[in-house]
Design a protein around this motif. Structure first.
Motif, PDB file in Angstrom:
ATOM      1  N   CYS A  32       0.819  -1.211   0.000  1.00  0.00           N
ATOM      2  CA  CYS A  32       0.000   0.000   0.000  1.00  0.00           C
ATOM      3  C   CYS A  32       0.856   1.266   0.000  1.00  0.00           C
ATOM      4  CB  CYS A  32      -0.911  -0.023   1.233  1.00  0.00           C
ATOM      5  SG  CYS A  32      -2.504   0.803   0.996  1.00  0.00           S
ATOM      6  N   ASN A  33       1.950   1.235   0.731  1.00  0.00           N
ATOM      7  CA  ASN A  33       2.803   2.426   0.844  1.00  0.00           C
ATOM      8  C   ASN A  33       3.594   2.705  -0.428  1.00  0.00           C
ATOM      9  OD1 ASN A  33       2.004   2.954   3.498  1.00  0.00           O
ATOM     10  ND2 ASN A  33       3.550   1.583   4.348  1.00  0.00           N
ATOM     11  N   ARG A  34       3.677   1.722  -1.304  1.00  0.00           N
ATOM     12  CA  ARG A  34       4.425   1.916  -2.554  1.00  0.00           C
ATOM     13  C   ARG A  34       3.650   2.730  -3.583  1.00  0.00           C
ATOM     14  NH1 ARG A  34       6.223  -3.627  -2.030  1.00  0.00           N
ATOM     15  NH2 ARG A  34       4.616  -4.260  -3.522  1.00  0.00           N
ATOM     16  N   THR A  35       2.333   2.822  -3.434  1.00  0.00           N
ATOM     17  CA  THR A  35       1.499   3.515  -4.421  1.00  0.00           C
ATOM     18  C   THR A  35       0.771   4.673  -3.759  1.00  0.00           C
ATOM     19  OG1 THR A  35       1.161   1.385  -5.529  1.00  0.00           O
ATOM     20  CG2 THR A  35      -0.295   3.193  -6.168  1.00  0.00           C
ATOM     21  N   GLN A  36       0.960   5.870  -4.288  1.00  0.00           N
ATOM     22  CA  GLN A  36       0.417   7.075  -3.672  1.00  0.00           C
ATOM     23  C   GLN A  36      -1.115   7.085  -3.668  1.00  0.00           C
ATOM     24  OE1 GLN A  36       1.906  10.662  -5.432  1.00  0.00           O
ATOM     25  NE2 GLN A  36       0.974  12.006  -3.914  1.00  0.00           N
ATOM     26  N   GLU A  37      -1.726   6.477  -4.687  1.00  0.00           N
ATOM     27  CA  GLU A  37      -3.187   6.515  -4.802  1.00  0.00           C
ATOM     28  C   GLU A  37      -3.885   5.570  -3.817  1.00  0.00           C
ATOM     29  OE1 GLU A  37      -1.148   6.171  -7.378  1.00  0.00           O
ATOM     30  OE2 GLU A  37      -1.342   8.215  -8.201  1.00  0.00           O
ATOM     31  N   LEU A  38      -3.130   4.676  -3.194  1.00  0.00           N
ATOM     32  CA  LEU A  38      -3.716   3.727  -2.253  1.00  0.00           C
ATOM     33  C   LEU A  38      -3.621   4.273  -0.833  1.00  0.00           C
ATOM     34  CD1 LEU A  38      -2.221   0.391  -3.644  1.00  0.00           C
ATOM     35  CD2 LEU A  38      -4.450   1.416  -4.164  1.00  0.00           C
ATOM     36  N   LYS A  39      -4.507   3.802   0.040  1.00  0.00           N
ATOM     37  CA  LYS A  39      -4.485   4.273   1.428  1.00  0.00           C
ATOM     38  C   LYS A  39      -4.813   3.118   2.372  1.00  0.00           C
ATOM     39  CE  LYS A  39      -9.337   5.753   1.126  1.00  0.00           C
ATOM     40  NZ  LYS A  39     -10.285   6.848   1.331  1.00  0.00           N
ATOM     41  N   LEU A  40      -4.136   3.112   3.531  1.00  0.00           N
ATOM     42  CA  LEU A  40      -4.418   2.147   4.583  1.00  0.00           C
ATOM     43  C   LEU A  40      -5.544   2.675   5.458  1.00  0.00           C
ATOM     44  CD1 LEU A  40      -0.850   1.034   5.739  1.00  0.00           C
ATOM     45  CD2 LEU A  40      -2.614  -0.439   4.749  1.00  0.00           C
ATOM     46  N   GLN A  41      -6.571   1.890   5.611  1.00  0.00           N
ATOM     47  CA  GLN A  41      -7.692   2.274   6.468  1.00  0.00           C
ATOM     48  C   GLN A  41      -8.163   1.044   7.231  1.00  0.00           C
ATOM     49  OE1 GLN A  41     -10.747   4.395   4.379  1.00  0.00           O
ATOM     50  NE2 GLN A  41     -11.891   4.905   6.243  1.00  0.00           N
ATOM     51  N   ALA A  42      -8.135   1.131   8.560  1.00  0.00           N
ATOM     52  CA  ALA A  42      -8.408  -0.034   9.401  1.00  0.00           C
ATOM     53  C   ALA A  42      -7.472  -1.166   8.971  1.00  0.00           C
ATOM     54  CB  ALA A  42      -9.872  -0.426   9.338  1.00  0.00           C
ATOM     55  N   ARG A  43      -8.029  -2.312   8.593  1.00  0.00           N
ATOM     56  CA  ARG A  43      -7.184  -3.455   8.225  1.00  0.00           C
ATOM     57  C   ARG A  43      -7.014  -3.608   6.714  1.00  0.00           C
ATOM     58  NH1 ARG A  43      -4.321  -7.022  11.765  1.00  0.00           N
ATOM     59  NH2 ARG A  43      -4.943  -6.432  13.860  1.00  0.00           N
ATOM     60  N   CYS A  44      -7.447  -2.613   5.955  1.00  0.00           N
ATOM     61  CA  CYS A  44      -7.451  -2.741   4.490  1.00  0.00           C
ATOM     62  C   CYS A  44      -6.556  -1.718   3.811  1.00  0.00           C
ATOM     63  CB  CYS A  44      -8.875  -2.562   3.956  1.00  0.00           C
ATOM     64  SG  CYS A  44      -9.943  -3.987   4.222  1.00  0.00           S
ATOM     65  N   CYS A  45      -6.083  -2.103   2.646  1.00  0.00           N
ATOM     66  CA  CYS A  45      -5.473  -1.176   1.694  1.00  0.00           C
ATOM     67  C   CYS A  45      -6.509  -0.955   0.601  1.00  0.00           C
ATOM     68  CB  CYS A  45      -4.196  -1.771   1.122  1.00  0.00           C
ATOM     69  SG  CYS A  45      -3.426  -0.747  -0.163  1.00  0.00           S
ATOM     70  N   LEU A  46      -6.896   0.300   0.394  1.00  0.00           N
ATOM     71  CA  LEU A  46      -8.020   0.612  -0.484  1.00  0.00           C
ATOM     72  C   LEU A  46      -7.614   1.551  -1.612  1.00  0.00           C
ATOM     73  CD1 LEU A  46     -10.575   1.430   2.364  1.00  0.00           C
ATOM     74  CD2 LEU A  46     -10.495  -0.689   1.057  1.00  0.00           C
ATOM     75  N   THR A  47      -8.315   1.436  -2.743  1.00  0.00           N
ATOM     76  CA  THR A  47      -8.183   2.417  -3.818  1.00  0.00           C
ATOM     77  C   THR A  47      -9.026   3.640  -3.459  1.00  0.00           C
ATOM     78  OG1 THR A  47     -10.087   1.595  -5.068  1.00  0.00           O
ATOM     79  CG2 THR A  47      -7.956   0.538  -5.492  1.00  0.00           C
ATOM     80  N   GLN A  48      -8.925   4.690  -4.260  1.00  0.00           N
ATOM     81  CA  GLN A  48      -9.726   5.888  -4.023  1.00  0.00           C
ATOM     82  C   GLN A  48     -11.218   5.598  -4.122  1.00  0.00           C
ATOM     83  OE1 GLN A  48      -8.455   8.803  -3.037  1.00  0.00           O
ATOM     84  NE2 GLN A  48      -6.391   7.933  -3.104  1.00  0.00           N
ATOM     85  N   GLN A  49     -11.576   4.556  -4.883  1.00  0.00           N
ATOM     86  CA  GLN A  49     -12.983   4.188  -5.041  1.00  0.00           C
ATOM     87  C   GLN A  49     -13.464   3.246  -3.927  1.00  0.00           C
ATOM     88  OE1 GLN A  49     -10.681   3.879  -7.658  1.00  0.00           O
ATOM     89  NE2 GLN A  49     -11.263   5.948  -8.300  1.00  0.00           N
ATOM     90  N   GLY A  50     -12.581   2.866  -3.015  1.00  0.00           N
ATOM     91  CA  GLY A  50     -12.966   1.997  -1.908  1.00  0.00           C
ATOM     92  C   GLY A  50     -12.824   0.519  -2.189  1.00  0.00           C
ATOM     93  N   THR A  51     -12.163   0.155  -3.286  1.00  0.00           N
ATOM     94  CA  THR A  51     -11.952  -1.260  -3.612  1.00  0.00           C
ATOM     95  C   THR A  51     -10.801  -1.823  -2.781  1.00  0.00           C
ATOM     96  OG1 THR A  51     -12.707  -0.887  -5.875  1.00  0.00           O
ATOM     97  CG2 THR A  51     -11.449  -2.897  -5.465  1.00  0.00           C
TER      98      THR A  51
END
Length: 229
Positions: free
Chosen positions: A52-71
């Motif tokens: 997740c940390n390798r890609t700027q568009e991704l974000k860590l939230q709770a236990r998930c790594c998510l796209t901007q669309q929540g996938t």
């Protein structure tokens, strides 16, 4: 409506639509339940955190790594005292990276990973086998506490059993060690032996009529019971 009144109405309507669009754009996608399945955040040092940390568009939230669309593209459920994976786990079918280490899991059924076609890295407790076995992955490595399955292989490209699907059907990957056969255009039914398109309209009509008749019968039966009581 007078021209002046019509103009004011159009201005009000334009502002209302703009406000609704702004609110919709600013509203964050709902966090999937599986991301909150285990307390605490995802571990920055886990495979999920690294990915997740390798890609700027991704974000860590709770236990998930998510796209901007929540996938969900990553799920970190390590050290969550899991003894089995319940149906909620299927929410993470789009995950590319999964971390399940440090859990008292027994061997996991391959069917649990059905539809996990994007999965490329899976970290498991040491004594748990990779779903689909060694042949379902390009590489399997084990350390002192965990095993990592990398590079999901498509069973449709298998040279062990080339005739996976019957005639008039083609193979589609369906998760580690899994596949499904879909009928080619113009065929349907058992083993895709029936030619022509599926009679959806007729099937829907028969199903609807049957459901209606059963509903009337049940209603009549319940009505007689009420009158008799």
């Amino acid at each position: 409506m007078a021209p002046a009144g019509l103009g004011r109405y159009l201005v009000w309507l334009t502002r209302a639509v703009s406000l609704l669009l702004a609110l919709s754009a600013g509203r964050a996608p709902a966090l999937p339940e599986v991301c909150k399945y285990c307390p605490g955040p995802a571990h920055d040092t886990s495979e999920v955190g690294h990915y997740c940390n390798r890609t700027q568009e991704l974000k860590l939230q709770a236990r998930c790594c998510l796209t901007q669309q929540g996938t969900i593209v990553g799920l970190d459920l390590q050290n969550c005292s899991l003894k089995e994976l319940d149906p909620l786990f299927a929410e993470a079918h789009s995950a590319i990276v999964l971390d399940l280490q440090a859990n008292p899991l027994l061997n996991i059924s391959t069917s649990v990973f059905r539809n996990f076609t994007e999965l490329q890295t899976l970290v498991l407790p040491l004594k748990v086998d990779c779903p689909g076995g060694y042949y379902a992955w390009d590489n399997v490595t084990c350390g002192t506490d965990s095993c990592t399955c990398r590079g999901q292989r498509s069973q449709c490209n298998s040279t062990v059993e080339p005739a996976l699907c019957p005639d008039n059907a083609y193979c589609v990957p369906d998760g580690p060690g899994l596949f499904q056969c879909l009928c080619t255009s113009g065929f349907h039914g058992y083993k895709c032996l029936r030619e022509g398109s599926f009679p959806l309209l007729m099937f829907s009509g028969i199903l609807g009529t049957t459901t209606f008749c059963i509903s009337i019968l049940l209603w009549g039966t319940q009505l007689r019971k009420i009158k008799a009581s």
